[in-house]
Enzyme design. Structure first.
Site, PDB file in Angstrom:
ATOM      1  N   HIS A 264      66.982 -47.174  16.871  1.00 23.47           N
ATOM      2  CA  HIS A 264      68.100 -46.442  17.486  1.00 23.47           C
ATOM      3  C   HIS A 264      68.629 -45.393  16.510  1.00 23.47           C
ATOM      4  CE1 HIS A 264      68.824 -48.557  21.187  1.00 23.47           C
ATOM      5  NE2 HIS A 264      68.987 -49.730  20.608  1.00 23.47           N
TER       6      HIS A 264
ATOM      7  N   GLU B  92      67.227 -51.912  15.608  1.00 23.60           N
ATOM      8  CA  GLU B  92      68.468 -51.154  15.389  1.00 23.60           C
ATOM      9  C   GLU B  92      68.190 -49.890  14.576  1.00 23.60           C
ATOM     10  OE1 GLU B  92      70.653 -51.959  17.293  1.00 23.60           O
ATOM     11  OE2 GLU B  92      70.049 -54.018  17.728  1.00 23.60           O
TER      12      GLU B  92
HETATM   13 ZN   LIG Z   1      68.952 -51.644  21.442  1.00 28.38          ZN
END
Ligand SMILES: [Zn+2]
Length: 678
Positions: A467, A464
């Site tokens: 990202h 995460e």
């Molecule tokens: Zn992802």
């Protein structure tokens, strides 16, 4: 530079709908006035004002949508549901606005277009493409139908998700005989006892949130307990199992598929898969099947061997003659424990959340030349939440991000990153800085221990955060393609999967680990075991993901609305090619497959694997030069992290690697024998 963060605490569900409604009315008027007064469309006269309106709407809605995900309540949910049709109507109105379409076409045809930079041109091209996909060329009747379908789809996917959340949250099982909990970790038993006490009950309360479910499936010796949880979990929101039949997603799913197909055909596509690929990096369904097939063929022989090994072990060591679906995770964990002498529970004490966060930030600072510091005072939605400020090494603000790590009621399951604000240069030359949400569902701290993460949790956090790096470190100044905006779905998982690699490097693990009782970092022998265990059942894992990808993609090509069991039939057919063992007839995995029914991944689940192929390929360059190699890291920062959606992902990849992607690096990194592919 604008530094204001959203005021979550002043969001009042009572006023959301009326505020949104007047904002949308105002935007409609502003857009109409803009187009009426427009003589010569240029970037400054047309696009800059539109980007400003788009940012305004996004900044209003994003915190509300986030609260709906992480702090759901009846009031908020009904306000949220009431808003969805308004938003859908607005985007349909905008997506069908002939005046705007004409102005964009005029801008594209003008000499001015050629003076714009690549990012600006991409935004205009994307807008024109999206106008066509939104049915600008449709007849009046078809347009009306399009609007109805879009609005219904939006409501249906929210209902899908709500049913899943409700059936997960409602189901619980009270264990009154402690013997039934044999094999479960002590801290899990303590937490379950506390859950029971909190509800005024005596015993141990088991629930279906992911950490709780997975712990039981991996560790509980009692097969009947595992079976009970397995059945409850894989029948959530379905016509099977112990759940409220009103929360059955069956007809919702069939309707979603039917409406998606109708919408695709309205736009001239043969099926939803073709419609999906119109905005993807991969252009043709055959290319998807080819790359899945390549990985499937390479992985199947090894997966079969892995399963036979497990079967043999379960028979001889665990006295499980038939390996049932609810035995797989348990037997695997026992096998892993015995032969690799490594379990999640052995690693957890080394990964207290505060240390993991500190390590992650140190790694990010070093790799990307940043400074990251925790904010003391900020408006929030829960005490668990932390907020961080990211600057360059001279202290210039780059972005903020929120970390919300622990599972709790009324919070959607899983882990995800979402954009809260996007980087862009406004009409007043103010640079809006990007802000992101990083949300996980880890097991929370207990009274006597900090939150202890499994290594999988650590990898999830890196995913995460990966990202988030792409959203936060973008250098693009235009809203339409900055950060994660405008990146095709099948390339959007590259930055996340790339960063996962750092959760596996020995020097990084030294930074990430610190035993919560002894203070010692991860011992070398445990690291060696992790490396050995990394490829444990890796081909089985690969097949599982390929099964989901193939089911999703085939379903969106083959779905026939006249066939009531079309979804189940497609899944059964895919499983006949991919499954290593039979599943119980009641298994309704698809009823909880949020990705494709509520998460925008329809005919796009393959994206995860495709992005893995690219991420592995990129990391192989770092492996050649050292994973903190400044030159390689700078090139990565300048390409994948900086460029957002401003140029096609294949071009970004070639800028980074100097060639097209190949599956070899992924198979190598997964420990699957590459020679078997030829
Ligand atoms: Zn992802």
């Amino acid at each position: 530079m604008s530094t204001a963060l959203p005021a979550f605490s002043s969001i009042d569900p009572k006023h959301i709908e009326s505020k949104l409604s007047s904002l949308l009315t105002q935007q409609r008027e502003q857009i109409s006035t803009l187009l009426n007064d427009l003589c010569e469309p240029t970037w400054d006269t047309l696009m800059t004002p539109l980007e400003k309106l788009s940012a305004e709407l996004h900044n209003f809605w994003s915190p509300i949508s986030h609260l709906h995900n992480v702090k759901d309540s009846e009031d908020l949910r009904s306000a949220y549901l009431a808003c969805l049709p308004l938003l859908s109507e607005f985007s349909t109105w905008l997506g069908h606005h002939h005046g705007l379409f004409k102005a964009l076409q005029q801008l594209k045809a003008s000499t001015h277009f050629h003076d714009l930079d690549t990012a600006q041109q991409t935004i205009i091209n994307n807008e024109l493409r999206d106008f066509k996909l939104a049915g600008i060329d449709l007849s009046a009747t078809d347009k009306e139908r399009y609007a109805t379908i879009a609005s219904e789809l939006s409501t249906l996917s929210t209902q899908f998700e709500a049913n899943l959340l409700d059936t997960s949250d409602t189901w619980q099982h009270l264990v009154t005989d402690r013997q039934q909990l044999d094999g479960l970790p002590e801290r899990f038993i303590t937490a379950s006892e506390k859950k029971a006490t909190d509800c005024g009950k005596t015993g141990w309360l088991l629930t279906l949130d992911a950490p709780s479910y997975l712990t039981v499936m991996q560790h509980a010796k009692d097969a009947s307990l595992r079976e009970q949880l397995y059945q409850a979990y894989c029948t959530r929101a379905s016509d099977q199992g112990p759940h409220n039949p009103d929360k059955d997603n069956s007809s919702i799913m069939h309707n979603i598929m039917t409406l998606n197909l109708e919408l695709s055909q309205l736009l001239g596509f043969n099926n939803t898969a073709e419609y999906s690929l119109a905005t993807k990096m991969i252009n043709h369904p055959d290319e998807v099947f080819e790359f899945i097939d390549e990985l499937l063929k390479a992985s199947q022989p090894q997966a079969q061997k892995e399963f036979e090994t497990l079967q043999h072990y379960a028979q001889s060591e665990l006295k499980l003659d038939d390996l049932n679906a609810w035995d797989i995770a348990y037997a695997s964990e026992q096998y892993r424990h015995q032969y690799y002498d490594l379990s999640d529970e052995m690693l957890r004490p080394y990964f207290p959340a505060p240390q993991v966060i500190q390590g992650l930030l140190t790694i990010a600072e070093r790799l990307f030349h940043l400074k990251i510091s925790e904010c003391d005072a900020f408006d929030t939605w829960h005490d668990d939440v932390q907020c961080y400020q990211v600057t360059d090494q001279s202290g210039n603000l780059i972005s903020h991000f929120y970390l919300d790590l622990y599972a709790r009621n009324n919070k959607r399951g899983g882990a995800w990153m979402d954009d809260c604000r996007n980087r862009y240069l406004s009409d007043t030359n103010t640079l809006e800085h990007p802000v992101t949400f990083i949300t996980c569902n880890f097991m929370p701290p207990t009274d006597d221990a900090p939150a202890l993460l499994s290594h999988d949790d650590v990898v999830t956090l890196f995913h995460e955060f990966g990202h988030a790096t792409q959203h936060m470190l973008t250098q693009v100044n235009y809203l339409g393609v900055s950060g994660i905006t405008g990146i095709p779905w099948d390339a959007v998982e590259v930055a996340s999967q790339f960063l996962e690699n750092y959760a596996w490097q020995e020097d990084c693990l030294q930074l990430l680990s610190k035993h919560y009782q002894t203070g010692e970092s991860l011992p070398a022998e445990l690291f060696a075991k992790m490396q050995r265990a990394k490829h444990f059942q890796s081909a089985m894992g690969m097949i599982r993901q390929l099964e989901f990808s193939l089911f999703d993609f085939r379903l969106h090509i083959e779905f026939n609305p006249e066939q009531p069991d079309a979804i189940q039939a497609c899944l059964d057919s895919v499983r006949s090619m991919t499954s290593l063992y039979p599943l119980p007839k009641y298994n309704r995995f698809q009823h909880g497959f949020s990705h494709i029914f509520a998460g925008g991944y329809s005919a796009g689940y393959y994206s995860y694997k495709w992005a893995e192929v690219m991420a592995a390929d990129i990391f192989s360059l770092f492996e050649n030069h050292g994973h903190f190699d400044p030159t390689t890291a700078q090139r990565y920062k300048d390409t994948f992290l900086a460029l957002g959606g401003s140029i096609p992902p294949l071009d970004v990849f070639i800028k980074m690697c100097g060639r097209k992607p190949s599956t070899i690096a992924l198979l190598n990194q997964t420990g699957i024998a590459v020679e078997a592919t030829s």
